[in-house]
Enzyme design. Structure first.
Site, PDB file in Angstrom:
ATOM      1  N   SER A 108       0.761  -1.237   0.007  1.00 33.66           N
ATOM      2  CA  SER A 108       0.156  -0.144  -0.046  1.00 33.66           C
ATOM      3  C   SER A 108       0.969   1.244   0.129  1.00 33.66           C
ATOM      4  CB  SER A 108      -0.919  -0.017   1.256  1.00 33.66           C
ATOM      5  OG  SER A 108      -1.446   1.403   1.664  1.00 33.66           O
ATOM      6  N   SER A 109       0.347   2.320  -0.518  1.00 37.14           N
ATOM      7  CA  SER A 109       1.002   3.577  -0.599  1.00 37.14           C
ATOM      8  C   SER A 109       1.267   4.014   0.808  1.00 37.14           C
ATOM      9  CB  SER A 109       0.354   4.591  -1.360  1.00 37.14           C
ATOM     10  OG  SER A 109      -0.688   4.864  -1.099  1.00 37.14           O
ATOM     11  N   CYS A 110       0.735   3.606   1.780  1.00 36.76           N
ATOM     12  CA  CYS A 110       0.985   4.134   3.152  1.00 36.76           C
ATOM     13  C   CYS A 110       2.044   3.732   3.835  1.00 36.76           C
ATOM     14  CB  CYS A 110      -0.356   3.750   4.229  1.00 36.76           C
ATOM     15  SG  CYS A 110      -0.419   1.960   4.528  1.00 36.76           S
ATOM     16  N   TYR A 137      -0.536  -1.044  10.066  1.00 39.15           N
ATOM     17  CA  TYR A 137      -0.790  -1.526   8.880  1.00 39.15           C
ATOM     18  C   TYR A 137       0.375  -0.978   8.111  1.00 39.15           C
ATOM     19  CZ  TYR A 137      -2.931  -2.276   4.433  1.00 39.15           C
ATOM     20  OH  TYR A 137      -3.256  -2.758   2.969  1.00 39.15           O
ATOM     21  N   LYS A 141       2.915  -4.097   6.427  1.00 38.71           N
ATOM     22  CA  LYS A 141       3.291  -4.110   4.648  1.00 38.71           C
ATOM     23  C   LYS A 141       4.649  -3.798   4.381  1.00 38.71           C
ATOM     24  CE  LYS A 141      -0.708  -5.050   3.120  1.00 38.71           C
ATOM     25  NZ  LYS A 141      -0.999  -6.181   2.520  1.00 38.71           N
ATOM     26  N   HIS A 180     -12.581   3.147   3.100  1.00 38.99           N
ATOM     27  CA  HIS A 180     -11.946   4.263   2.879  1.00 38.99           C
ATOM     28  C   HIS A 180     -12.569   5.348   2.242  1.00 38.99           C
ATOM     29  CE1 HIS A 180      -8.839   0.847   2.397  1.00 38.99           C
ATOM     30  NE2 HIS A 180      -7.957   1.772   2.891  1.00 38.99           N
TER      31      HIS A 180
END
Length: 310
Positions: A108-110, A137, A141, A180
């Protein structure tokens, strides 16, 4: 990847996993293995080991994950780090043990630092502190990325990682608290329209900038990368363009047909100021998204109407 390859899509009922299945089916792949969470708890080490012994997949798309919006990430912090680390650890390790030919891990971009330069280049990983609300999270990842790198370095496993931007589309989660921003706004505007509410309250200032990729585009990107990419470094998947949450809200309001006012609750958190992916690496390989945001939101809204209003 041959057409008869035995392909395990972990998380096939989710938005991303189902998009991968559609992409595979469209390209003529028929030997697709799936399990629901009731049939196989991916957090259970022994159960996952037995599954790999029984099925012996040759290729794995690791799309299974515990996901949610800013509220869910900040509320269920222990669940988000434990469940995701357990799921990916079991699948990545068993893929090595059972000599899976290739595995694609989805992050994920997070994973990027909260104040990383924009657009987000793959090199920016671990160069600063994470956004606090989704840190558990993100750490999970990042651990998945590093596992794929480590198994490639130590054992020569062809394990790759792809980091998609914010996603939306078919089979999205429209939970009023845990979804989201884009699906949450679709639901909020639809309900406000149905109930003739005079206004809709939106968290934050509306200023943060976000990039959105239609899930079926990601599904096709995953298949493209499985066939065309093999490297230690992970790769971003996105559209390379963003817009403000305020502009997104106005776009969704128009598509849904809601005519009331928008009220931005500035007491609520904004999250990361901007998350725009640098997708030059992916573009250089020859892949670009096909579905623009307006078209994608229309498709997502039709899916919402079909599944949540009948």
């Amino acid at each position: 990847m041959e057409k008869e390859a035995k392909i395990f899509v972990a998380g096939h009922r989710g938005m991303v996993g189902s998009a991968i299945v559609r992409a595979l089916t469209k390209e003529g792949y028929r030997n697709i293995i799936t399990r629901t969470s009731q049939e196989l708890d991916l957090r259970d080490q022994s159960a996952v080991a037995y599954f790999f012994t029984l099925e012996k997949p040759t290729h794995v798309f690791l799309a299974a994950a515990k996901v949610g919006g800013i509220i869910a990430n900040n509320t269920y912090r222990a669940d988000f780090i434990y469940d995701n680390i357990a799921i990916q650890t079991n699948i990545i390790h068993q893929s090595h043990i059972h000599k899976v030919e290739k595995l694609l891990f989805l992050g994920s971009s997070c994973i990027y630092p909260k104040h990383a330069p924009q657009p987000l280049k793959e090199d920016y990983l671990l160069t600063g502190t994470l956004e606090p609300t989704n840190e558990p999270y993100a750490i999970a990842k990042i651990a998945g990325i590093k596992m794929c790198e480590a198994y490639r370095s130590q054992y020569g496993c062809d394990f790759i990682s792809a980091m998609p931007t914010n996603l939306y589309g078919i089979n999205d989660n429209y939970h009023p608290q845990n979804s989201h921003v884009l699906p949450a706004l679709i639901r909020r505007f639809h309900e406000a329209k149905a109930q003739n509410l005079p206004e809709v309250i939106i968290w934050g200032t509306g200023a943060p900038l976000r990039e959105f990729l239609f899930a079926d585009d990601l599904g096709e990107a995953c298949l493209f990368l499985m066939k065309n990419y093999s490297a230690l470094e992970f790769i971003n998947v996105g559209v390379g363009e963003d817009l403000s949450i305020r502009d997104l809200a106005h776009l969704i309001r128009t598509i849904v047909g809601y005519e009331g006012k928008l009220i931005f609750d500035t007491e609520k958190p904004d999250g990361t100021p901007r998350k725009l992916m640098d997708v030059s690496k992916l573009h250089a390989l020859g892949w670009r998204h096909k579905v623009d945001l307006h078209q994608g939101i229309e498709l997502a809204y039709q899916d919402f109407l079909l599944k949540y209003t009948n």
